[in-house]
Design a protein around this motif. Structure first.
Motif: not given
Ligand code: PEP
Ligand code: MN
Length: 286
Positions: A10, A12, A16, A21-23, A163, A205, A208-210
């Motif tokens: 994404v 953004t 992030i 962060n989802r990573e 954000e 969203m 996906q990000l978190s």
């Protein structure tokens, strides 16, 4: 397993925040509240009045939504009202009623904390601390709920970007509290026909990000009782991990937000429909 989160990057336009962060946690966070979680394949339904108004009102509403399948009861004791002349909530007496109700029904409770000085008391009477839309960027409050070990339901500020929302959650995680549930509750736009514009695109969203669980509040998101069922169903289809909805045993007489509160029967009917939507997206209502 969670609802599909496609792996496309994404763009953004912002970094992030590290802890949300989802990573760092590709499988997602499960926030455990009593004996069930949030953030997995199960979908948690939170229901109850906008505000605790009396023992009778809370108990009648709580018993009914429990029978219909809600797993957590909501109810404000301290209410952030736009007008100082409107009902401000029952305060400490409201908390006592919530505590009595959760002991009697076994239902966990979420209630709003508006001031860091209330955290200790509210923590004794509730299972989840709600930080409302108006306080999403109350940074001292975010830090204090971050220091507490209670799960936090963080509502998106009515004028906040994704954000800013994630950065607000980061404040809480940064203090060591990872039990954060993100709640999309509508944002202010130029559109006056609904109370807010429910930004359902925020659900995929944020997911996906978190790694944090994401729930939706279609009551404040629309401000219209008749529209709540449609948006509740759409929220689940969009991948939400839960819903928080206002339900009142007599919406016409509610002291707060009656126009967006479902009646007990409307909630019960909606629960049967939500089960079908959840199954269609390979999930289930807890
Ligand atoms: C509420 O949940 O009753 C409430 C005041 O919500 P928000 O902070 O989203 O306006
Ligand atoms: Mn409300």
């Amino acid at each position: 397993m969670e609802a599909t989160v496609c792996s496309a990057p994404v763009n953004t336009g912002f970094d992030i925040p590290a802890r949300v962060n989802r990573e760092g946690k590709p499988d997602g966070t499960i926030v455990r509240i009593k004996d069930f979680g949030d953030g997995g394949k199960g979908i948690v339904i939170i229901a109850g009045p906008c505000a605790v108004e009396s023992r009778e009102q809370l108990f009648a509403t709580a018993r009914s939504v429990k029978d219909s399948g809600a797993k957590i009861i909501r109810g404000g004791a301290f209410k952030p009202r736009s007008s100082p002349y409107k009902f401000q909530g029952m305060g400490e007496e409201g908390l006592r009623i919530l505590d009595e109700m959760r002991k009697e029904t076994g239902m966990p409770v979420v209630t709003e904390v508006m001031d860091a000085r209330q955290i200790e008391l509210i923590s004794k009477n509730a299972d989840i601390l709600q930080v409302g839309s108006r306080n999403m960027q109350n940074f001292p409050l975010l830090k204090e709920v971050g220091m507490s070990r209670k799960p936090v339901l963080l509502k998106r500020g009515m004028m906040s970007t994704i954000e800013e929302f994630l950065l607000a959650a980061e404040y809480i995680l940064n203090q060591g509290n990872e039990n954060v549930i993100l709640c999309e509750r509508g944002i202010r736009t130029f559109e006056p026909s609904t109370r807010n514009t429910l930004d359902l695109s925020a659900v995929p969203m944020l997911k996906q990000l978190s790694h944090l669980p994401v729930i939706v509040d279609p009551s404040h998101g629309t401000g219209l009782r008749w529209m709540v069922p449609s948006m509740a169903k759409a929220s689940i289809a969009a991948g939400a991990d839960g819903l928080i909805m206002e339900v009142h045993y007599d919406p016409e007489q509610a002291l707060c937000d009656g126009q967006q509160s479902l009646s007990l029967d409307e909630f019960s009917l909606l629960m049967t429909e939500l089960k079908r939507i959840a199954a269609a997206v390979d999930r289930y209502i807890l």
